[in-house]
Structures are given as C-alpha cells and as structure tokens.
Scaffold this motif. Structure first.
Motif, PDB file in Angstrom:
ATOM      1  N   LEU A 116     -43.964  22.258 -44.401  1.00  0.00           N
ATOM      2  CA  LEU A 116     -44.022  21.470 -45.624  1.00  0.00           C
ATOM      3  C   LEU A 116     -45.118  21.996 -46.545  1.00  0.00           C
ATOM      4  O   LEU A 116     -44.923  22.055 -47.766  1.00  0.00           O
ATOM      5  CB  LEU A 116     -44.268  19.992 -45.294  1.00  0.00           C
ATOM      6  CG  LEU A 116     -44.450  19.057 -46.487  1.00  0.00           C
ATOM      7  CD1 LEU A 116     -43.239  19.084 -47.407  1.00  0.00           C
ATOM      8  CD2 LEU A 116     -44.740  17.644 -46.005  1.00  0.00           C
ATOM      9  N   LYS A 120     -44.609  22.890 -50.454  1.00  0.00           N
ATOM     10  CA  LYS A 120     -45.420  22.281 -51.519  1.00  0.00           C
ATOM     11  C   LYS A 120     -46.109  23.326 -52.385  1.00  0.00           C
ATOM     12  O   LYS A 120     -46.345  23.088 -53.565  1.00  0.00           O
ATOM     13  CB  LYS A 120     -46.463  21.343 -50.915  1.00  0.00           C
ATOM     14  CG  LYS A 120     -45.882  20.050 -50.420  1.00  0.00           C
ATOM     15  CD  LYS A 120     -46.977  19.131 -49.901  1.00  0.00           C
ATOM     16  CE  LYS A 120     -46.400  17.779 -49.539  1.00  0.00           C
ATOM     17  NZ  LYS A 120     -47.456  16.823 -49.162  1.00  0.00           N
ATOM     18  N   GLU A 126     -41.586  22.173 -56.949  1.00  0.00           N
ATOM     19  CA  GLU A 126     -42.452  21.063 -57.327  1.00  0.00           C
ATOM     20  C   GLU A 126     -41.698  19.738 -57.439  1.00  0.00           C
ATOM     21  O   GLU A 126     -42.257  18.679 -57.165  1.00  0.00           O
ATOM     22  CB  GLU A 126     -43.147  21.339 -58.674  1.00  0.00           C
ATOM     23  CG  GLU A 126     -44.039  22.543 -58.684  1.00  0.00           C
ATOM     24  CD  GLU A 126     -43.306  23.852 -59.007  1.00  0.00           C
ATOM     25  OE1 GLU A 126     -43.994  24.882 -59.077  1.00  0.00           O
ATOM     26  OE2 GLU A 126     -42.066  23.842 -59.184  1.00  0.00           O
ATOM     27  N   THR A 131     -41.332  17.360 -51.270  1.00  0.00           N
ATOM     28  CA  THR A 131     -42.681  17.812 -51.629  1.00  0.00           C
ATOM     29  C   THR A 131     -43.463  16.760 -52.403  1.00  0.00           C
ATOM     30  O   THR A 131     -44.651  16.945 -52.654  1.00  0.00           O
ATOM     31  CB  THR A 131     -42.641  19.116 -52.457  1.00  0.00           C
ATOM     32  OG1 THR A 131     -42.033  18.856 -53.722  1.00  0.00           O
ATOM     33  CG2 THR A 131     -41.916  20.231 -51.720  1.00  0.00           C
TER      34      THR A 131
END
Length: 161
Positions: A116, A120, A126, A131
């Motif tokens: 993760l 991110k 984004e 995220t």
C-alpha cells in the motif's frame, strides 16, 4: 459493456491469494461481505470478465497480492442463511437474500505483495480509493488508468524476482 476493474480486500489469515489458487479450478466465491455499498457492487455492477486486484489487508504487509477475474456475476450469498456460520444474518432469507457474492478465478500471484505504501507514493494513483485516508470498503472500483499503473508496478516486481 466494457470490462471494469475492482480491488477486493481480504485478510490473508481468512482467505489469501494462495487459498484462491488452491481452490478447485482456482475458483472461489467472494462471500461474507456485510457492507451495503460493497453488496451493491456485488449485486449490481460487477460482471463476468471484470478484473480483480486481490488485496491482502492484514499483516505483515497490506497490498496487492495478485490478480483474479470475475467468472460469475452477483448471486445470493448462501452463507447468510447458515445459522452456524460466521456470516449468518437472521434477517436474510431465500425470498429476501439481502447479501450477494461473486465467483472469482485466480490469475496470478505476484512474487511479493505490492505494498500500500508504494501505491500511495505512485503518481496517478492519488485518487485510487485504497490510497485515500480512512478507506475501509472491502470492494472498491478501480479506474482503468489505475489498473494499468498497478500492472506496470507488478511487472517491476516480476523482473526483480
């Protein structure tokens, strides 16, 4: 209808990508979902042929563990009717099933989980639901652009392995 993409979260101690791979024909039901928004995706939007990012949400590293595809669209989740099962819902019945599931087929296990933290920090992801801060939904839509970026990240994992 064009192919859609999804991220499906599971705790690897409950059901991992390896469990899916070991299932007969690599196919298993994605059952036990007890969130209405996720249920609506299962019941109304997820279709045969849709792509799945198989996401391990628990330790040691949360992230995308591999790929699957939907092989059966939404149908009533029979686990809600089993009074001895952990997913039992006394309000559900055959006439009013409430909860739905889909069947998914194993496609690929990544050599390592795509963390993760990497998602991110990757430009173009984004706005990806997973995220975002506080994102807890177990089934999330994934935009085609996001799917393609994740696949490129996974290819880099494969070249390192």
């Amino acid at each position: 209808m064009p192919r859609r993409f999804w991220l499906m979260k599971t705790e690897p101690a409950c059901f991992s990508i390896d469990d899916l791979a070991r299932s007969p024909g690599g196919v298993a039901s994605w059952d036990g979902v007890r969130n209405y928004q996720a249920r609506n995706y299962l019941r109304d939007e997820i279709r045969v042929g849709d792509g799945v990012l198989f996401y391990h949400s628990g330790p040691p590293v949360p992230g995308v563990a591999g790929l699957a595809e939907v092989v059966r669209a939404g149908y009533p989740d029979h686990t809600a009717l089993d009074p001895h099962g952990e997913h039992f819902d006394p309000k559900a019945s055959k006439e009013n099933p409430i909860w739905y599931l889909v069947d998914v087929r194993f496609l690929e296990r990544f050599p390592e989980v795509l963390p993760l933290a990497v998602l991110k920090g990757t430009p173009g992801l984004e706005e990806m639901e997973v995220t975002k801060r506080g994102s807890r939904l177990s089934i999330q839509p994934v935009r085609k652009k996001e799917w393609e970026i994740v696949l490129k990240l996974a290819q880099r994992l494969n070249t390192r392995a």
